[in-house]
Enzyme design. Structure first.
Site, PDB file in Angstrom:
ATOM      1  N   ARG A 165       9.987   7.449   4.575  1.00  0.00           N
ATOM      2  CA  ARG A 165       9.295   7.665   5.843  1.00  0.00           C
ATOM      3  C   ARG A 165      10.082   8.610   6.744  1.00  0.00           C
ATOM      4  NH1 ARG A 165       4.986   4.345   7.189  1.00  0.00           N
ATOM      5  NH2 ARG A 165       4.585   2.663   5.698  1.00  0.00           N
ATOM      6  N   THR A 192      -7.295   0.224  -0.774  1.00  0.00           N
ATOM      7  CA  THR A 192      -7.015   1.410   0.049  1.00  0.00           C
ATOM      8  C   THR A 192      -8.261   2.242   0.359  1.00  0.00           C
ATOM      9  OG1 THR A 192      -4.954   1.587  -1.226  1.00  0.00           O
ATOM     10  CG2 THR A 192      -5.298   3.177   0.517  1.00  0.00           C
ATOM     11  N   LYS A 207       1.421  -3.142  -8.201  1.00  0.00           N
ATOM     12  CA  LYS A 207       0.658  -2.098  -7.509  1.00  0.00           C
ATOM     13  C   LYS A 207       0.878  -0.782  -8.243  1.00  0.00           C
ATOM     14  CE  LYS A 207       0.701  -2.097  -2.998  1.00  0.00           C
ATOM     15  NZ  LYS A 207       1.248  -2.106  -1.605  1.00  0.00           N
ATOM     16  N   ARG A 216      -3.713 -11.272   2.906  1.00  0.00           N
ATOM     17  CA  ARG A 216      -2.587 -10.427   2.483  1.00  0.00           C
ATOM     18  C   ARG A 216      -1.623 -10.206   3.633  1.00  0.00           C
ATOM     19  NH1 ARG A 216      -2.390  -4.512   2.964  1.00  0.00           N
ATOM     20  NH2 ARG A 216      -0.670  -3.672   1.710  1.00  0.00           N
TER      21      ARG A 216
END
Length: 565
Positions: free
Chosen positions: A168, A369, A311, A126
């Site tokens: 962020r 995760t 996702k 990935r």
């Protein structure tokens, strides 16, 4: 084919050391029967006591893991359906079926480490586009392609994971310590980084939050209660303190950002993936099916054969789960952001729901995760992490994923080996059928679905592996969703398809040129498997010839054969 193999034949005998006690407990070979005791301790019937007066010596259980480089020599022997055969233990050499996705980063982006990860059990590499640049990712792609070209019996798929509309915090000269009860401000003004205020990279951040919202940093490592806001700033109270560092990911509990799912940077990265012919896109923060349709149209216009994995990580995606997964080629349960935007107690239920939905619709599903988060800095996992892997395997995930553990962790190879051994051990306990009740509805217009069902039933009843020939991967993927207990050896003459099949549970993809003569191709395939030690002389194999595009049209289009090697 690069799945490692392990031996799990466990002999144990427990007896008391004290001569005053005359009980002796005899433990025989593990058998795949249904009681917890028998699965864990190897008792194939209730303990029998008072069978001898002498105390025995404790013999410790041993679990030998075959080196991954020898993994392809072993094939699982399957007990007959519904029986209590001990075949799975009397021949304990089995191949792992659940696939492993490894994120490549500073800890693993060298030629040596990619080779070692592949040997340890990595099936998919990935690329996280949230970090690094195109030059660094190009290096990894070239190394994986080099490995695939040199490896005779293994292949690694490449997955490009888009950054998506991440919110962020800005850069800080040094980490800011924040204590509970302290006031702190987030602002959309650029370049702010003081002890009581930091910038946010998203101009609509102020519009997306309201007083009373809970703001989470790094998925909940720190939390802030929104108290008030101005035109350009959000004033908060620290609920859970800690050290705030540069460029931390921000979520608002129960809300998603109004940014588009595919940003300008993502489109640039997607074009980079098209140019490099990656196998999968993992698209971040998908909120509805229109995003998937838009991307698939782009890929079709570009002539790119790349599958789209959505996702599931935003609150907005939950009401649209069915349509999102229907439009995609598979889904990733991205539990980090999912757990930040939703109450954490909902995440296990959503994981189970998403896995079940993907399974019923014939789509690939990855659980991701925090699977071995502690192994970023520690050489051994927590027992809770081991249980987490086991649950994902038992629920039927096609693949499980490592993120920071292999990207920047201290023990990337150990993390892969833990995933391998835990998956292998759990798979050995799954003896019942894993076919979703409504799977056939996804393929009701294809005769192939009926053949996949019956091939699986034959394989399970007779304890055989399955050989399938495919140019598109369709039949091999369909067989994978039916979860036969034997290995699916998927022969294809397309390198691209071989790499794609590396993601699917139980599929061992093999590249081989097809002959114009079906019988000659069958013979060549079985000979190749025998030479590689994947099947033995005298063993039976179920051979499936079916699909949307039959390879040998002059022969019977759809058939299942039982062949003896």
């Amino acid at each position: 084919m690069a799945q490692a193999a392990a031996t799990g034949l466990i002999h144990a005998a427990f007896a008391p050391n004290s001569a005053s006690r005359s009980h002796r407990f005899g433990l025989e070979k593990l058998r795949p029967i249904h009681s917890f005791e028998s699965k864990v301790f190897g008792r194939n019937e209730k303990q029998k006591s008072h069978r001898g007066a002498s105390a025995g010596k404790i013999v410790r259980s041993e679990l030998q893991v075959i080196p991954a480089e020898e993994q392809n020599r072993y094939v699982q022997e399957i007990p007959q359906t519904g029986g209590t055969s001990a075949a799975i233990w009397s021949k304990p050499s089995v191949g792992r079926k659940t696939k492993i996705v490894c994120t490549i980063g500073p800890s693993t982006n060298t030629r040596e480490m990619i080779w070692k990860l592949a040997e340890a059990g990595m099936n998919v590499a990935r690329l996280n586009m949230s970090h690094g640049d195109h030059a660094s990712h190009q290096k990894v792609i070239d190394l994986v392609k080099e490995y695939n070209a040199q490896s005779k019996d293994n292949v690694i798929a490449i997955m490009l994971d888009t950054k998506g509309p991440e919110v962020r915090s800005g850069d800080l000269p040094q980490p800011i310590p924040l204590a509970t009860g302290q006031e702190f401000t987030f602002t959309i003004r650029r370049g702010v980084g003081t002890t009581d205020c930091v910038s946010v990279n998203y101009d609509d951040f102020v519009n997306d939050v309201e007083a009373g919202d809970m703001l989470l940093v790094d998925g909940g490592m720190m939390s802030f209660l929104v108290k008030s806001k101005t035109e350009d700033s959000v004033k908060c109270e620290v609920v859970d303190g800690g050290e705030l560092m540069s460029r931390r990911h921000l979520n608002v509990r129960g809300k998603s950002a109004t940014l588009p799912s595919i940003t300008e940077k993502d489109w640039d990265d997607i074009k980079f993936g098209v140019d490099n012919k990656v196998d999968f896109y993992a698209v971040s923060f998908v909120k509805d099916a229109s995003v998937v349709h838009e991307l698939k149209k782009y890929l079709k216009d570009a002539g790119a054969d790349i599958h789209v994995i959505v996702k599931i990580e935003s609150a907005d995606s939950i009401p649209n789960l069915h349509s999102i997964i229907t439009a995609s080629d598979g889904a990733m349960v991205a539990r980090g952001d999912l757990g930040a935007e939703l109450p954490v107690e909902e995440v296990p239920l959503l994981q189970e729901e998403i896995i079940g939905l993907c399974r019923s619709m014939g789509k690939a599903v990855i659980v991701a995760t925090n699977m071995l988060e502690s192994m970023i800095v520690h050489p051994t996992p927590t027992r809770a992490e081991v249980s987490d892997i086991a649950i994902a395997v038992k629920e039927g995930a096609d693949a499980i994923m490592l993120s920071g553990e292999t990207a920047h962790g201290k023990f990337p190879l150990k993390a892969v080996k833990v995933m391998h051994t835990v998956s292998l051990r759990m798979e050995a306990t799954i003896t019942g059928p894993q076919i979703p009740a409504n799977l056939g509805q996804a393929f009701k217009n294809h005769m192939s679905e009926m053949f996949a069902f019956h091939a699986t039933k034959m394989s399970n009843n007779l304890g055989t592996s399955i050989v399938v020939f495919t140019r598109t991967g369709f039949m091999a993927i369909l067989l994978s969703h039916y979860r036969p207990r034997g290995t699916i050896f998927a022969f294809t003459n397309e390198k691209k398809i071989q790499q794609r099949l590396a993601l699917y549970q139980g599929v061992c993809p093999v590249h081989m040129e097809f002959s114009a003569d079906a019988e000659e191709t069958f013979t060549n395939a079985l000979t190749l498997l025998q030479k590689q030690g994947l099947v033995k002389e005298g063993e039976h194999i179920a051979v499936v010839q079916s699909g949307k595009q039959p390879i040998w049209r002059s022969e019977s289009t759809h058939n299942i054969q039982l062949r003896k090697v």
